[in-house]
Design a protein around this motif. Structure first.
Motif, PDB file in Angstrom:
ATOM      1  N   ASN A   1       0.828  -1.206   0.000  1.00 55.08           N
ATOM      2  CA  ASN A   1       0.000   0.000   0.000  1.00 55.08           C
ATOM      3  C   ASN A   1       0.863   1.256   0.000  1.00 55.08           C
ATOM      4  OD1 ASN A   1      -2.445  -1.509   0.310  1.00 55.08           O
ATOM      5  ND2 ASN A   1      -1.917  -1.787   2.464  1.00 55.08           N
ATOM      6  N   ILE A   2       0.566   2.158  -0.942  1.00 54.62           N
ATOM      7  CA  ILE A   2       1.200   3.479  -0.946  1.00 54.62           C
ATOM      8  C   ILE A   2       0.864   4.145   0.392  1.00 54.62           C
ATOM      9  CG2 ILE A   2       1.269   5.752  -2.068  1.00 54.62           C
ATOM     10  CD1 ILE A   2       2.344   3.634  -3.933  1.00 54.62           C
ATOM     11  N   GLY A   3       1.856   4.759   1.010  1.00 52.26           N
ATOM     12  CA  GLY A   3       1.635   5.426   2.289  1.00 52.26           C
ATOM     13  C   GLY A   3       1.952   4.566   3.494  1.00 52.26           C
ATOM     14  N   ASP A   4       2.175   3.244   3.283  1.00 51.92           N
ATOM     15  CA  ASP A   4       2.517   2.362   4.404  1.00 51.92           C
ATOM     16  C   ASP A   4       3.860   2.797   4.995  1.00 51.92           C
ATOM     17  OD1 ASP A   4       2.502   0.291   6.245  1.00 51.92           O
ATOM     18  OD2 ASP A   4       2.543  -1.322   4.758  1.00 51.92           O
ATOM     19  N   ASN A   5       3.962   2.771   6.312  1.00 50.87           N
ATOM     20  CA  ASN A   5       5.206   3.140   6.988  1.00 50.87           C
ATOM     21  C   ASN A   5       6.223   2.014   6.904  1.00 50.87           C
ATOM     22  OD1 ASN A   5       4.272   5.653   7.765  1.00 50.87           O
ATOM     23  ND2 ASN A   5       3.512   4.924   9.730  1.00 50.87           N
ATOM     24  N   VAL A   6       7.491   2.405   6.786  1.00 53.84           N
ATOM     25  CA  VAL A   6       8.607   1.459   6.740  1.00 53.84           C
ATOM     26  C   VAL A   6       9.396   1.621   8.032  1.00 53.84           C
ATOM     27  CG1 VAL A   6      10.684   0.771   5.500  1.00 53.84           C
ATOM     28  CG2 VAL A   6       8.709   1.672   4.241  1.00 53.84           C
ATOM     29  N   LEU A   7       9.598   0.479   8.740  1.00 58.32           N
ATOM     30  CA  LEU A   7      10.313   0.465  10.012  1.00 58.32           C
ATOM     31  C   LEU A   7      11.473  -0.517   9.935  1.00 58.32           C
ATOM     32  CD1 LEU A   7       7.167   0.082  12.318  1.00 58.32           C
ATOM     33  CD2 LEU A   7       8.276   2.205  11.654  1.00 58.32           C
ATOM     34  N   THR A   8      12.451  -0.343  10.819  1.00 60.15           N
ATOM     35  CA  THR A   8      13.547  -1.306  10.858  1.00 60.15           C
ATOM     36  C   THR A   8      13.051  -2.648  11.377  1.00 60.15           C
ATOM     37  OG1 THR A   8      14.198  -0.596  13.066  1.00 60.15           O
ATOM     38  CG2 THR A   8      15.349   0.428  11.203  1.00 60.15           C
ATOM     39  N   SER A   9      13.718  -3.699  10.923  1.00 60.79           N
ATOM     40  CA  SER A   9      13.461  -5.056  11.379  1.00 60.79           C
ATOM     41  C   SER A   9      14.707  -5.533  12.114  1.00 60.79           C
ATOM     42  CB  SER A   9      13.193  -5.952  10.168  1.00 60.79           C
ATOM     43  OG  SER A   9      13.380  -7.306  10.488  1.00 60.79           O
ATOM     44  N   SER A  10      14.542  -6.396  13.095  1.00 65.47           N
ATOM     45  CA  SER A  10      15.701  -6.899  13.837  1.00 65.47           C
ATOM     46  C   SER A  10      16.350  -8.105  13.149  1.00 65.47           C
ATOM     47  CB  SER A  10      15.311  -7.247  15.269  1.00 65.47           C
ATOM     48  OG  SER A  10      14.313  -8.239  15.265  1.00 65.47           O
ATOM     49  N   LEU A  11      15.900  -8.461  11.945  1.00 70.34           N
ATOM     50  CA  LEU A  11      16.501  -9.576  11.213  1.00 70.34           C
ATOM     51  C   LEU A  11      17.996  -9.332  11.048  1.00 70.34           C
ATOM     52  CD1 LEU A  11      13.959 -10.336   8.343  1.00 70.34           C
ATOM     53  CD2 LEU A  11      14.558 -11.805  10.263  1.00 70.34           C
ATOM     54  N   GLY A  12      18.795 -10.327  11.346  1.00 70.88           N
ATOM     55  CA  GLY A  12      20.239 -10.212  11.194  1.00 70.88           C
ATOM     56  C   GLY A  12      20.923  -9.440  12.307  1.00 70.88           C
ATOM     57  N   ASN A  13      20.146  -8.982  13.286  1.00 74.62           N
ATOM     58  CA  ASN A  13      20.698  -8.226  14.423  1.00 74.62           C
ATOM     59  C   ASN A  13      21.553  -7.032  14.003  1.00 74.62           C
ATOM     60  OD1 ASN A  13      19.479  -9.770  16.416  1.00 74.62           O
ATOM     61  ND2 ASN A  13      21.110 -11.290  16.369  1.00 74.62           N
ATOM     62  N   ILE A  14      21.193  -6.381  12.894  1.00 74.02           N
ATOM     63  CA  ILE A  14      21.933  -5.205  12.427  1.00 74.02           C
ATOM     64  C   ILE A  14      21.436  -3.960  13.152  1.00 74.02           C
ATOM     65  CG2 ILE A  14      22.439  -3.771  10.402  1.00 74.02           C
ATOM     66  CD1 ILE A  14      22.060  -6.371   8.733  1.00 74.02           C
ATOM     67  N   VAL A  15      20.130  -3.844  13.274  1.00 77.49           N
ATOM     68  CA  VAL A  15      19.499  -2.702  13.950  1.00 77.49           C
ATOM     69  C   VAL A  15      18.372  -3.213  14.836  1.00 77.49           C
ATOM     70  CG1 VAL A  15      20.024  -0.982  12.151  1.00 77.49           C
ATOM     71  CG2 VAL A  15      17.949  -2.332  11.976  1.00 77.49           C
ATOM     72  N   PRO A  16      18.007  -2.456  15.876  1.00 75.31           N
ATOM     73  CA  PRO A  16      16.830  -2.857  16.655  1.00 75.31           C
ATOM     74  C   PRO A  16      15.558  -2.660  15.827  1.00 75.31           C
ATOM     75  CG  PRO A  16      17.767  -0.807  17.508  1.00 75.31           C
ATOM     76  CD  PRO A  16      18.677  -1.287  16.421  1.00 75.31           C
ATOM     77  N   ALA A  17      14.531  -3.414  16.127  1.00 73.08           N
ATOM     78  CA  ALA A  17      13.272  -3.331  15.388  1.00 73.08           C
ATOM     79  C   ALA A  17      12.486  -2.079  15.761  1.00 73.08           C
ATOM     80  CB  ALA A  17      12.430  -4.569  15.672  1.00 73.08           C
ATOM     81  N   GLY A  18      11.707  -1.591  14.801  1.00 78.95           N
ATOM     82  CA  GLY A  18      10.712  -0.559  15.085  1.00 78.95           C
ATOM     83  C   GLY A  18      11.155   0.881  14.936  1.00 78.95           C
ATOM     84  N   ILE A  19      12.354   1.123  14.420  1.00 81.59           N
ATOM     85  CA  ILE A  19      12.781   2.510  14.207  1.00 81.59           C
ATOM     86  C   ILE A  19      12.159   2.986  12.899  1.00 81.59           C
ATOM     87  CG2 ILE A  19      14.731   4.070  13.841  1.00 81.59           C
ATOM     88  CD1 ILE A  19      16.461   2.065  15.411  1.00 81.59           C
ATOM     89  N   PRO A  20      11.432   4.109  12.924  1.00 77.49           N
ATOM     90  CA  PRO A  20      10.800   4.601  11.691  1.00 77.49           C
ATOM     91  C   PRO A  20      11.839   5.068  10.668  1.00 77.49           C
ATOM     92  CG  PRO A  20      10.392   6.106  13.538  1.00 77.49           C
ATOM     93  CD  PRO A  20      11.156   4.954  14.085  1.00 77.49           C
ATOM     94  N   ILE A  21      11.538   4.829   9.396  1.00 72.98           N
ATOM     95  CA  ILE A  21      12.429   5.249   8.313  1.00 72.98           C
ATOM     96  C   ILE A  21      11.715   6.210   7.369  1.00 72.98           C
ATOM     97  CG2 ILE A  21      13.763   4.479   6.320  1.00 72.98           C
ATOM     98  CD1 ILE A  21      14.114   1.791   7.839  1.00 72.98           C
ATOM     99  N   GLY A  22      10.541   5.809   6.902  1.00 69.79           N
ATOM    100  CA  GLY A  22       9.814   6.635   5.942  1.00 69.79           C
ATOM    101  C   GLY A  22       8.538   5.938   5.530  1.00 69.79           C
ATOM    102  N   ARG A  23       7.977   6.416   4.397  1.00 72.22           N
ATOM    103  CA  ARG A  23       6.748   5.773   3.903  1.00 72.22           C
ATOM    104  C   ARG A  23       6.839   5.537   2.406  1.00 72.22           C
ATOM    105  NH1 ARG A  23       4.528  10.555   6.062  1.00 72.22           N
ATOM    106  NH2 ARG A  23       3.643   9.272   7.679  1.00 72.22           N
ATOM    107  N   ILE A  24       6.075   4.551   1.957  1.00 72.17           N
ATOM    108  CA  ILE A  24       6.069   4.162   0.548  1.00 72.17           C
ATOM    109  C   ILE A  24       5.370   5.244  -0.279  1.00 72.17           C
ATOM    110  CG2 ILE A  24       5.146   2.490  -1.109  1.00 72.17           C
ATOM    111  CD1 ILE A  24       5.302   0.431   1.172  1.00 72.17           C
ATOM    112  N   TYR A  25       6.015   5.650  -1.392  1.00 71.67           N
ATOM    113  CA  TYR A  25       5.351   6.591  -2.284  1.00 71.67           C
ATOM    114  C   TYR A  25       5.197   6.069  -3.707  1.00 71.67           C
ATOM    115  CZ  TYR A  25       9.755   8.241  -4.371  1.00 71.67           C
ATOM    116  OH  TYR A  25      10.948   8.324  -5.039  1.00 71.67           O
TER     117      TYR A  25
END
Length: 161
Positions: A106-130
């Motif tokens: 869906n256009i407008g859906d928020n993109v957040l970090t995932s904890s997959l691979g233990n690179i970053v903690p989950a749930g940090i906001p990044i942006g939205r789909i355009y």
């Protein structure tokens, strides 16, 4: 893994330099080893959006590979559809690649970090789909508008374990 970025120590920093090289997006911060900074720590804007990840660390300063750098790869998920992917950049735009062509995005859906691979903690906001590009036969290319204008960032926070 219940680790979230709310449980981490926050170290404020100023951006002292931005790499002007085409396709590269590296910023330098005025904090380093003497401030407890280490490679792999997450850097967010003052409002909490993902900016990048600490790369090289020196005594008094450190370098951050920003999410719009061609070498940046961040595991992410879409907030509404819960679809996972990898956030990458062509040096200009940021997008999620390798999402199955049949996925419902869906256009407008928020993109957040995932904890997959233990690179970053989950749930940090990044942006939205355009924009969603379906020109590839196997995968969607999902363009992301970051919540922060990364080129205008002057102050950031480093999340410490």
């Amino acid at each position: 893994n219940t680790d979230t970025f709310e449980t981490r120590e926050i170290i404020a920093a100023n951006v002292t330099f931005k790499d002007p090289a085409l396709g590269r997006s590296i910023i330098q911060l005025n904090i380093g080893v003497k401030n407890g900074i280490e490679s792999g720590l997450v850097v967010v804007s003052q409002s909490g959006s993902l900016i990048g990840i600490i790369d090289d660390v020196y005594k008094d300063y450190s370098n951050v590979i920003v999410i719009n750098d061609i070498n940046s790869v961040v595991p992410v998920f879409l907030q509404t559809s819960k679809i996972s992917g990898a956030l990458i950049s062509d040096g200009n735009n940021i997008f999620i690649d390798y999402v199955d062509i049949l996925s419902n995005i869906n256009i407008g859906d928020n993109v957040l970090t995932s904890s997959l691979g233990n690179i970053v903690p989950a749930g940090i906001p990044i942006g939205r789909i355009y924009e969603v590009d379906k020109s590839n036969d196997l995968f969607l290319t999902i363009k992301i508008e970051p919540f922060e204008n990364i080129n205008n960032i002057t102050k950031v926070n480093v999340l410490k374990d």
